[in-house]
Design an enzyme around this catalytic site. Structure first.
Site, PDB file in Angstrom:
ATOM      1  N   HIS A  54      -0.633 -17.605 -55.891  1.00  0.00           N
ATOM      2  CA  HIS A  54       0.335 -17.929 -56.713  1.00  0.00           C
ATOM      3  C   HIS A  54       0.517 -19.084 -57.131  1.00  0.00           C
ATOM      4  CE1 HIS A  54       4.420 -17.516 -58.454  1.00  0.00           C
ATOM      5  NE2 HIS A  54       4.368 -16.141 -58.216  1.00  0.00           N
ATOM      6  N   HIS A  68      -0.957 -10.963 -63.768  1.00  0.00           N
ATOM      7  CA  HIS A  68       0.736 -11.098 -63.791  1.00  0.00           C
ATOM      8  C   HIS A  68       1.284  -9.550 -63.205  1.00  0.00           C
ATOM      9  CE1 HIS A  68       4.631 -12.317 -64.568  1.00  0.00           C
ATOM     10  NE2 HIS A  68       4.650 -12.284 -65.673  1.00  0.00           N
ATOM     11  N   ASP A  88       3.313  -8.778 -55.116  1.00  0.00           N
ATOM     12  CA  ASP A  88       2.569  -7.447 -55.469  1.00  0.00           C
ATOM     13  C   ASP A  88       1.716  -6.922 -54.349  1.00  0.00           C
ATOM     14  OD1 ASP A  88       3.597  -7.221 -58.090  1.00  0.00           O
ATOM     15  OD2 ASP A  88       2.403  -8.575 -58.912  1.00  0.00           O
TER      16      ASP A  88
HETATM   17  N1  ACO Z   1      -8.687 -14.407 -54.632  1.00  0.00           N
HETATM   18  C1  ACO Z   1      -9.354 -15.352 -54.353  1.00  0.00           C
HETATM   19  N2  ACO Z   1      -9.481 -16.499 -54.741  1.00  0.00           N
HETATM   20  C2  ACO Z   1      -8.373 -17.112 -55.104  1.00  0.00           C
HETATM   21  C3  ACO Z   1      -7.468 -16.162 -55.732  1.00  0.00           C
HETATM   22  C4  ACO Z   1      -7.418 -14.929 -55.163  1.00  0.00           C
HETATM   23  N3  ACO Z   1      -6.577 -13.784 -55.416  1.00  0.00           N
HETATM   24  N4  ACO Z   1      -6.328 -16.893 -56.119  1.00  0.00           N
HETATM   25  C5  ACO Z   1      -6.576 -18.173 -56.262  1.00  0.00           C
HETATM   26  N5  ACO Z   1      -7.903 -18.392 -55.746  1.00  0.00           N
HETATM   27  C6  ACO Z   1      -8.852 -19.304 -55.557  1.00  0.00           C
HETATM   28  C7  ACO Z   1      -9.346 -20.087 -56.993  1.00  0.00           C
HETATM   29  O1  ACO Z   1     -10.551 -19.579 -57.311  1.00  0.00           O
HETATM   30  C8  ACO Z   1      -9.392 -21.491 -56.519  1.00  0.00           C
HETATM   31  O2  ACO Z   1     -10.350 -21.738 -55.839  1.00  0.00           O
HETATM   32  P1  ACO Z   1     -11.312 -23.048 -56.134  1.00  0.00           P
HETATM   33  O3  ACO Z   1     -10.356 -24.175 -56.060  1.00  0.00           O
HETATM   34  O4  ACO Z   1     -12.319 -22.887 -55.043  1.00  0.00           O
HETATM   35  O5  ACO Z   1     -12.044 -22.844 -57.729  1.00  0.00           O
HETATM   36  C9  ACO Z   1      -7.932 -21.592 -55.854  1.00  0.00           C
HETATM   37  O6  ACO Z   1      -7.712 -20.734 -55.175  1.00  0.00           O
HETATM   38  C10 ACO Z   1      -6.736 -22.268 -56.654  1.00  0.00           C
HETATM   39  O7  ACO Z   1      -6.353 -20.975 -57.663  1.00  0.00           O
HETATM   40  P2  ACO Z   1      -6.138 -20.999 -59.153  1.00  0.00           P
HETATM   41  O8  ACO Z   1      -7.089 -19.983 -59.859  1.00  0.00           O
HETATM   42  O9  ACO Z   1      -6.113 -22.564 -59.564  1.00  0.00           O
HETATM   43  O10 ACO Z   1      -4.597 -20.564 -59.315  1.00  0.00           O
HETATM   44  P3  ACO Z   1      -3.635 -20.404 -60.311  1.00  0.00           P
HETATM   45  O11 ACO Z   1      -2.325 -20.810 -59.932  1.00  0.00           O
HETATM   46  O12 ACO Z   1      -4.491 -20.790 -61.595  1.00  0.00           O
HETATM   47  O13 ACO Z   1      -3.740 -18.749 -60.250  1.00  0.00           O
HETATM   48  C11 ACO Z   1      -2.970 -16.537 -59.708  1.00  0.00           C
HETATM   49  C12 ACO Z   1      -2.755 -17.866 -60.021  1.00  0.00           C
HETATM   50  C13 ACO Z   1      -3.614 -16.072 -61.224  1.00  0.00           C
HETATM   51  C14 ACO Z   1      -1.781 -15.644 -59.181  1.00  0.00           C
HETATM   52  C15 ACO Z   1      -4.100 -16.282 -58.703  1.00  0.00           C
HETATM   53  O14 ACO Z   1      -3.750 -16.674 -57.465  1.00  0.00           O
HETATM   54  C16 ACO Z   1      -4.846 -14.879 -58.967  1.00  0.00           C
HETATM   55  O15 ACO Z   1      -5.273 -14.635 -59.555  1.00  0.00           O
HETATM   56  N6  ACO Z   1      -4.185 -13.828 -57.864  1.00  0.00           N
HETATM   57  C17 ACO Z   1      -4.501 -12.601 -57.818  1.00  0.00           C
HETATM   58  C18 ACO Z   1      -3.563 -11.809 -58.785  1.00  0.00           C
HETATM   59  C19 ACO Z   1      -2.194 -11.621 -58.565  1.00  0.00           C
HETATM   60  O16 ACO Z   1      -2.048 -11.189 -57.249  1.00  0.00           O
HETATM   61  N7  ACO Z   1      -1.379 -11.728 -59.263  1.00  0.00           N
HETATM   62  C20 ACO Z   1      -0.026 -11.719 -59.134  1.00  0.00           C
HETATM   63  C21 ACO Z   1       0.694 -13.067 -59.145  1.00  0.00           C
HETATM   64  S1  ACO Z   1       2.413 -12.745 -58.907  1.00  0.00           S
HETATM   65  C22 ACO Z   1       3.129 -12.182 -60.170  1.00  0.00           C
HETATM   66  O17 ACO Z   1       2.638 -12.335 -61.107  1.00  0.00           O
HETATM   67  C23 ACO Z   1       4.297 -11.327 -59.918  1.00  0.00           C
END
Ligand code: ACO
Length: 445
Positions: free
Chosen positions: A323, A284, A380
């Site tokens: 996201h 987050h 971010d």
């Molecule tokens: N890097 C690589 N792969 C990713 C990323 C990433 N940053 N984010 C999502 N994916 C992939 C997942 O592995 C998944 O792949 P799959 O279907 O082959 O298994 C697919 O994309 C869907 O992702 P989910 O994990 O289902 O997405 P979710 O909505 O649960 O997660 C999150 C959202 C937590 C923000 C995620 O994208 C992430 O971890 N991002 C990196 C951390 C980040 O930048 N957080 C800041 C968010 S903005 C904020 O809070 C202000």
């Protein structure tokens, strides 16, 4: 059965009425039910009446990360994740960033409409005059280890504020609610700056009432021996924009925490402390710190392909990308990106990580692995570069996020407290453990 079902639906708050409804056949029993659809949503409680036997608990819905569950009605922030749209109380984030100030946006979030001149002057005056904290709060912060994470300091100190304002427990008192909102928005930069100076072993700088909200924060961070601190207007404006961008974002993890904890009718200081705890996590608010660490690890532009291969092999995560709601470019990332160059120019702080970030973005947006999954830069991805240019250490980044998000948390908390539908948040579970075992005495295990 139809009558019973209608009665049950009424008890749970929904009455099925034909067209705007869902017809559900329970194949376990052959029974058919009508479930009302309102605002594109069905009420989970309308499923409870669907039972196999009379003593059956009834059907539940399962949604472990609330990926498809609305937990409240809200008129604060609108997001269209597919289109990359963000609006607060109906105003686009682009217009607010161009024309407004953080304090005006905080007013908008909390009060529901833009202030007139007198309203804004009064709001600014009252926030400015509540920036001081009790000396005992300052002393308690001095008790932290020299290298304490500033987010941990903020989290516990905001919780401690609850003991200084016991009147805030009277949630039914409108004045108490308003004063808690004012105090939290006013004091958050002071606490953040005190944490920063503590880490550096420098004396705290008290708030300066002659400065703007972000200008005063810069003064509390950087003022040394000068009689009065004059913030660079370019940096003041960049901070203003960053804080507008972070002010609210509907039902994200930390806001959901504030609402869930606040639903127990605890005071708002404790509820906001819960929000800070949620924001602390790397998925987050902690992501901006993780982005800089990632850019540092990548080191040079040449290493980008190997790094991205590691992401695709699931050995790494591309921090600052992806996201839960945005399946398009995060509009906040687009605005921040425009300000990075401006801040680097004002601070004369060339940053090799900017080139790595830009190249990394280009490579990822050119790669089917990321586009297929609709992974784009989020807020971010670039914010850390601005903070770094402002000489803010990386463990302060999440604190920089918590300051403006306080306005959003409080607007959401107020909405929750005043919503007649609010009940204590208490999810259900699917129990998967053992049942009715006989206790085994220690000598027989
Ligand atoms: N890097 C690589 N792969 C990713 C990323 C990433 N940053 N984010 C999502 N994916 C992939 C997942 O592995 C998944 O792949 P799959 O279907 O082959 O298994 C697919 O994309 C869907 O992702 P989910 O994990 O289902 O997405 P979710 O909505 O649960 O997660 C999150 C959202 C937590 C923000 C995620 O994208 C992430 O971890 N991002 C990196 C951390 C980040 O930048 N957080 C800041 C968010 S903005 C904020 O809070 C202000």
């Amino acid at each position: 059965m139809a009558d019973e079902q209608a009665e049950a639906a009424e008890d749970q708050g929904g009455v099925a009425t034909g067209k705007g409804s869902l017809t559900v056949t329970d194949n376990r029993t052959g029974e058919t039910y009508e479930v009302e659809i309102n605002d594109g949503t069905v009420r989970a409680m309308d499923f409870r009446g669907m039972k196999v036997t009379d003593d059956d608990f009834g059907l539940m819905t399962y949604d472990p990360a609330f990926t498809n569950t609305a937990s409240c009605r809200s008129s604060i922030t609108y997001i269209d994740g597919e289109a990359g749209v963000l609006e607060h109380r109906g105003y686009s984030i682009e217009q607010l960033c161009e024309q407004s100030t953080f304090l005006e946006v905080a007013y908008l979030l909390v009060h529901g409409e833009l202030p007139g001149k007198a309203g804004l002057d009064c709001w600014t005056h009252v926030i400015t005059h509540h920036t001081y904290v009790h000396e005992n709060i300052k002393k308690s912060m001095e008790g932290f280890r020299y290298d304490a994470h500033p987010m941990a300091m903020l989290l516990s100190t905001v919780g401690a504020l609850s003991s200084f304002y016991p009147g805030a427990k009277k949630l039914e008192d409108e004045t108490e609610r308003y004063m808690a909102v004012v105090r939290l928005i006013a004091k958050m930069p002071t606490l953040a700056a005190f944490a920063y100076r503590h880490n550096l072993g420098l004396p705290s700088v008290y708030p300066d009432n002659d400065l703007s909200y972000p200008g005063n924060f810069l003064s509390m961070l950087y003022r040394m021996t000068e009689v009065s601190y004059e913030p660079d207007p370019r940096l003041e404006r960049a901070l203003e924009v960053l804080w507008i961008l972070h002010a609210d974002h509907e039902q994200n993890c930390s806001t959901a925490a504030v609402r869930a904890v606040g639903s127990s009718q605890v005071d708002p200081y404790s509820a906001v402390a819960a929000g800070i705890a949620a924001l602390y996590g790397p998925l987050h608010g902690g992501a901006n710190e993780a982005v800089l660490q990632m850019l540092e690890r990548i080191g040079t532009v040449e290493n980008i392909p190997a790094f991205l291969q590691g992401v695709k092999d699931r050995k790494e995560r591309l921090m600052g990308f992806g996201h839960r709601v945005y399946k398009n470019y995060d509009p906040r990332a687009r605005i921040i990106k425009k300000h990075v160059d401006e801040v680097l120019e004002a601070t004369e702080a060339g940053n090799p990580k900017l080139e790595i970030a830009q190249e990394l973005e280009k490579h990822a947006l050119d790669d089917e692995y990321f586009t297929d999954r609709k992974l784009y830069p989020n807020v971010d991805f670039y914010s850390g570069l601005i903070y770094e240019a402002l000489s803010i250490p990386s463990d302060m980044f999440t604190v920089m996020f918590a300051i403006p998000r306080t306005a959003g948390w409080l607007a959401q908390w107020l909405e929750m407290v005043c919503d007649p539908e609010t009940k204590i948040a208490r999810p259900r579970q699917i129990y998967t453990g053992a049942r009715q075992l006989d206790y085994v005495p220690m000598d027989q295990r």
